[in-house]
Design a protein around this motif. Sequence first.
Motif, mmCIF file in Angstrom:
data_model
loop_
_atom_site.group_PDB
_atom_site.id
_atom_site.type_symbol
_atom_site.label_atom_id
_atom_site.label_comp_id
_atom_site.label_asym_id
_atom_site.label_seq_id
_atom_site.Cartn_x
_atom_site.Cartn_y
_atom_site.Cartn_z
ATOM 1 N N HIS A 149 -34.002 29.612 -20.792
ATOM 2 C CA HIS A 149 -33.772 30.278 -22.097
ATOM 3 C C HIS A 149 -32.559 29.673 -23.137
ATOM 4 C CE1 HIS A 149 -35.908 33.091 -19.568
ATOM 5 N NE2 HIS A 149 -36.070 33.634 -20.446
ATOM 6 N N CYS A 339 -32.900 31.244 -35.244
ATOM 7 C CA CYS A 339 -34.081 32.199 -34.957
ATOM 8 C C CYS A 339 -34.305 32.946 -36.227
ATOM 9 C CB CYS A 339 -33.791 33.192 -33.932
ATOM 10 S SG CYS A 339 -35.358 34.449 -33.578
ATOM 11 N N ASP A 348 -45.201 33.068 -37.437
ATOM 12 C CA ASP A 348 -45.585 34.082 -36.624
ATOM 13 C C ASP A 348 -47.082 34.104 -35.845
ATOM 14 O OD1 ASP A 348 -43.048 35.052 -37.113
ATOM 15 O OD2 ASP A 348 -43.528 36.361 -38.827
ATOM 16 N N VAL A 355 -43.951 31.928 -29.752
ATOM 17 C CA VAL A 355 -42.557 31.535 -28.986
ATOM 18 C C VAL A 355 -41.635 31.639 -30.158
ATOM 19 C CG1 VAL A 355 -43.633 30.119 -27.446
ATOM 20 C CG2 VAL A 355 -42.929 28.984 -29.649
ATOM 21 N N SER A 357 -39.445 34.058 -31.422
ATOM 22 C CA SER A 357 -39.697 35.084 -31.971
ATOM 23 C C SER A 357 -38.404 36.124 -31.861
ATOM 24 C CB SER A 357 -40.794 35.958 -32.254
ATOM 25 O OG SER A 357 -40.794 37.291 -32.700
ATOM 26 N N GLN A 360 -38.764 38.510 -29.276
ATOM 27 C CA GLN A 360 -38.840 38.293 -27.985
ATOM 28 C C GLN A 360 -37.408 37.867 -27.550
ATOM 29 O OE1 GLN A 360 -41.110 34.597 -28.763
ATOM 30 N NE2 GLN A 360 -42.867 35.594 -27.746
ATOM 31 N N GLU A 362 -34.036 38.500 -25.645
ATOM 32 C CA GLU A 362 -33.526 39.106 -24.290
ATOM 33 C C GLU A 362 -32.091 38.881 -24.170
ATOM 34 O OE1 GLU A 362 -35.998 38.695 -21.051
ATOM 35 O OE2 GLU A 362 -37.868 39.197 -22.062
ATOM 36 N N LEU A 366 -33.695 33.125 -26.233
ATOM 37 C CA LEU A 366 -35.042 33.230 -26.178
ATOM 38 C C LEU A 366 -35.677 32.239 -25.178
ATOM 39 C CD1 LEU A 366 -35.235 32.278 -30.121
ATOM 40 C CD2 LEU A 366 -36.034 34.476 -28.959
#
Length: 389
Positions: A149, A339, A348, A355, A357, A360, A362, A366
Motif C-alpha cells: 500500500h 489520487c 475510472d 486501481v 481510486s 478504495q 483505506e 491505496l
Amino acid sequence: MSSSPRLQLGEVPSSPNAAGRIRSVTSHPLRVVLPKAQRTSQGDFPAVEILVVEIETETGIIGIGEGLARRGARGYAALVNEALAPRLIGQDVRDRRRLWRVMRGALTGRPGGQLVEAIAAVDIALWDIAGKIAGEPIHRLLGGMGRTHVNAYASSINWLDDATVEAEVAHALALGFREIKVKLGRPIKDALARAALVRRLAPDALLGVDANWAYDVDEAVSIGRALADLGYDFFEEPIAPHDRAGYRRLSQHLPIRLAAGESDYVAAEALISLEDRSLGMIQPDVTRSGGITETWRIAELAAAHHVAYAPHVGWSGAICVAASLHLAAAAETFRSFECMVYDNPLRDTLCAPLVGSALQLEEGQLAVPQAPGLGVTLDRAVLDAHRIS
C-alpha cells in the motif's frame, strides 16, 4: 543472422526467445468530456485526451501502455504508427532499454515533447509484457520495497469559488484523505485567502499547493512564505518549470518544500534540479517522461540525491494510474501518491480491475496491484466508446 529492413540502422536483432518478437503495435487516441470541468491557473479543462498503445508479441502476449496527449491525441497515434512502430516490429520484446534508444532515434535534437510522450505509451506496454512473461507485478521487476500500500493525497481542490472549494474539501475529508492538494492562481490576494480558507477547513490535514506556474519569482516568494506560516507542506510549480535559476532562488528564500517535475521529459532534465537541490520533491509523470524505463531513472536519481519522489498522475487514464502505483511501490524515496478525486471515465472505467481510486482509500493509503505486469486489462467497450475517429 540476416537483418530486417525495419531495424534502425546499426541495430542488431536479438536471438529468438520464448516471449517472441513484436508482431504488432496498435494505437488508440481517446477523448472524453469530463462530467465536471477542471480549473487551474492556466484555465478550464473540460475534456481529457490520452493515447493508449497495445503491443502484441508473436506468441500472443499483449501489453498495454498510455501516453500523455492532452491535446491532439490523433497526432500522437500517427507518430507511433509512422515513426515508432516500423522500428519495433520484429524486435525482441525483452530489450526494453535498447528499444527506448531505437525509438529515441526517430527524432534528432534534444529529447522531449510529443515524441517522448508517445514513447511512454510504448514503453509502459513493453513493461506490461515483461511482467506477464515473468509472472510478476512490475514493482517486483523494479526491485521492490515490499510495499503493498502507498500513502495518497487528494488532488486537486479546484481554483473555483469558495462554496465549491468548501464542498470539495469536505468531500476529500469524507473519503478519508489525510493529505490534500489545492490549486492556486491569480490574483495574489485571492490565492492567499484561498490558502487560509483551506487550512481552516482542514486544520489537521497535510496540505500542498499546485500553482501551475501562475507566478513570477517575487510573487512566489510572498506566497511561499505565507504557505509556510499556514503549515503547508509543499509548493508545486510556483513558476515556469524551465526557470531553473528562479527555482534556485526560491529554494534559498522559502521555508517550504518546492515540488516540480511533471513538465520534465527525461532524466537529464530532472537531474539539474536534483543536483542543485532546488527541489524537495520531484514529480515525474510516467506518461510524459518516457514511460517506466525513463521515469525509473528519475526515481533512482532522486534516491541518489535524497530527494522525495511523488508520481504525477493528473488528468490521465487508468493505465497511468496503475503504472504510477508500481513506481510508487518500488521507489526508495517515495513520499505520496497523487489520487485524483474528480470523475474521469478514462481513469475510472477504461481498465479492470479498478486501481488507485479515491473510493478504495483505506487509512489514507491505496493498494498496489499484485497481478503480473500492470495488473489491469482494457475494457474494449470503453475503449471503443471514447476512441477519436
